[in-house]
Structures are given as C-alpha cells and as structure tokens.
Design a protein around this motif. Structure first.
Motif, mmCIF file in Angstrom:
data_model
loop_
_atom_site.group_PDB
_atom_site.id
_atom_site.type_symbol
_atom_site.label_atom_id
_atom_site.label_comp_id
_atom_site.label_asym_id
_atom_site.label_seq_id
_atom_site.Cartn_x
_atom_site.Cartn_y
_atom_site.Cartn_z
ATOM 1 N N VAL A 6 0.869 -1.175 0.000
ATOM 2 C CA VAL A 6 0.000 0.000 0.000
ATOM 3 C C VAL A 6 0.907 1.226 0.000
ATOM 4 O O VAL A 6 1.710 1.414 0.917
ATOM 5 C CB VAL A 6 -0.937 0.012 1.220
ATOM 6 N N VAL A 7 0.787 2.033 -1.031
ATOM 7 C CA VAL A 7 1.667 3.184 -1.230
ATOM 8 C C VAL A 7 0.986 4.455 -0.722
ATOM 9 O O VAL A 7 -0.195 4.704 -0.999
ATOM 10 C CB VAL A 7 2.014 3.327 -2.730
ATOM 11 N N TYR A 8 1.749 5.260 0.035
ATOM 12 C CA TYR A 8 1.292 6.550 0.555
ATOM 13 C C TYR A 8 2.548 7.393 0.787
ATOM 14 O O TYR A 8 3.619 6.842 1.050
ATOM 15 C CB TYR A 8 0.516 6.353 1.867
ATOM 16 N N THR A 24 2.185 1.291 5.469
ATOM 17 C CA THR A 24 2.368 1.684 4.079
ATOM 18 C C THR A 24 3.824 1.555 3.665
ATOM 19 O O THR A 24 4.735 1.572 4.498
ATOM 20 C CB THR A 24 1.907 3.139 3.848
ATOM 21 N N ASN A 25 4.016 1.407 2.360
ATOM 22 C CA ASN A 25 5.326 1.445 1.709
ATOM 23 C C ASN A 25 6.232 0.249 2.022
ATOM 24 O O ASN A 25 7.428 0.308 1.741
ATOM 25 C CB ASN A 25 6.036 2.766 2.020
ATOM 26 N N TYR A 45 -7.140 11.281 3.721
ATOM 27 C CA TYR A 45 -6.600 10.668 2.512
ATOM 28 C C TYR A 45 -7.761 10.298 1.580
ATOM 29 O O TYR A 45 -8.914 10.270 1.997
ATOM 30 C CB TYR A 45 -5.777 9.423 2.856
ATOM 31 N N ARG A 50 -10.268 1.119 -0.452
ATOM 32 C CA ARG A 50 -10.120 0.423 -1.736
ATOM 33 C C ARG A 50 -10.447 -1.043 -1.533
ATOM 34 O O ARG A 50 -10.258 -1.582 -0.446
ATOM 35 C CB ARG A 50 -8.701 0.544 -2.274
ATOM 36 N N THR A 64 -0.381 -4.164 -5.619
ATOM 37 C CA THR A 64 -0.121 -2.794 -5.180
ATOM 38 C C THR A 64 -1.368 -1.939 -5.318
ATOM 39 O O THR A 64 -2.104 -2.061 -6.293
ATOM 40 C CB THR A 64 1.022 -2.174 -6.020
ATOM 41 N N THR A 65 -1.584 -1.105 -4.316
ATOM 42 C CA THR A 65 -2.646 -0.109 -4.363
ATOM 43 C C THR A 65 -2.106 1.149 -3.695
ATOM 44 O O THR A 65 -1.082 1.093 -2.995
ATOM 45 C CB THR A 65 -3.939 -0.614 -3.687
ATOM 46 N N SER A 66 -2.767 2.278 -3.900
ATOM 47 C CA SER A 66 -2.240 3.516 -3.325
ATOM 48 C C SER A 66 -3.363 4.435 -2.857
ATOM 49 O O SER A 66 -4.512 4.327 -3.293
ATOM 50 C CB SER A 66 -1.357 4.243 -4.336
ATOM 51 N N ARG A 68 -3.734 8.813 -1.520
ATOM 52 C CA ARG A 68 -3.043 10.101 -1.547
ATOM 53 C C ARG A 68 -3.682 11.029 -0.523
ATOM 54 O O ARG A 68 -4.863 10.866 -0.183
ATOM 55 C CB ARG A 68 -3.041 10.701 -2.943
#
Length: 76
Positions: A6-8, A24-25, A45, A50, A64-66, A68
């Motif tokens: 999970v990208v942030y 995250t990350n 965010y 998701r 992968t999901t993100s 912002r």
C-alpha cells in the motif's frame, strides 16, 4: 497467501477488513481473497477505502494499491 503493498507519501498504519495488519510502503502478507483496505479513522486521505483482490502474489511482485493525501491536508 499473497503480498500487498500500500503506497502513501508517509508511513501510515494499514487496515484490512477493519484490522490493523501492516504499514504503508512495505509489502506484507495477506490471505488470498477480496479485501477492504484503508488507512484508519483519520480520513485525511483519498479514496476513503479500496477493494483489493489478493491471489498469491510473491514478495518481489506484490499486489499494489495507493492512497493520496486530501488536498489542503498536510502529511505529517
């Protein structure tokens, strides 16, 4: 089991199906299936959650999901 990333922009707790399971990350292991992902109750965010379908992805190539930050909210 598969791996999820999970990208942030900063490190945050990651909740899967309302249970804190990782950060995250950094890839972490998740049971196969369709899961609801979010970053906790401080909803600064987007999107608010998701849906991710995990199917045995390896650590080297995780699902992968993100997320912002919301516009106007500073990241800590």
């Amino acid at each position: 089991m598969g791996f999820l990333l999970v990208v942030y922009p900063t490190v945050r707790e990651v909740f899967i199906d309302d249970v804190q399971i990782g950060s995250t990350n950094e890839p972490f292991e998740v049971s196969n299936g369709n899961h609801r992902i979010d970053l906790g109750t401080n909803r600064d965010y987007t999107p608010s959650s998701r849906r991710v379908d995990v199917r045995g992805e390896p650590y080297a190539a995780p699902r992968t999901t993100s997320f912002r930050p919301l516009t106007g909210h500073a990241t800590p």
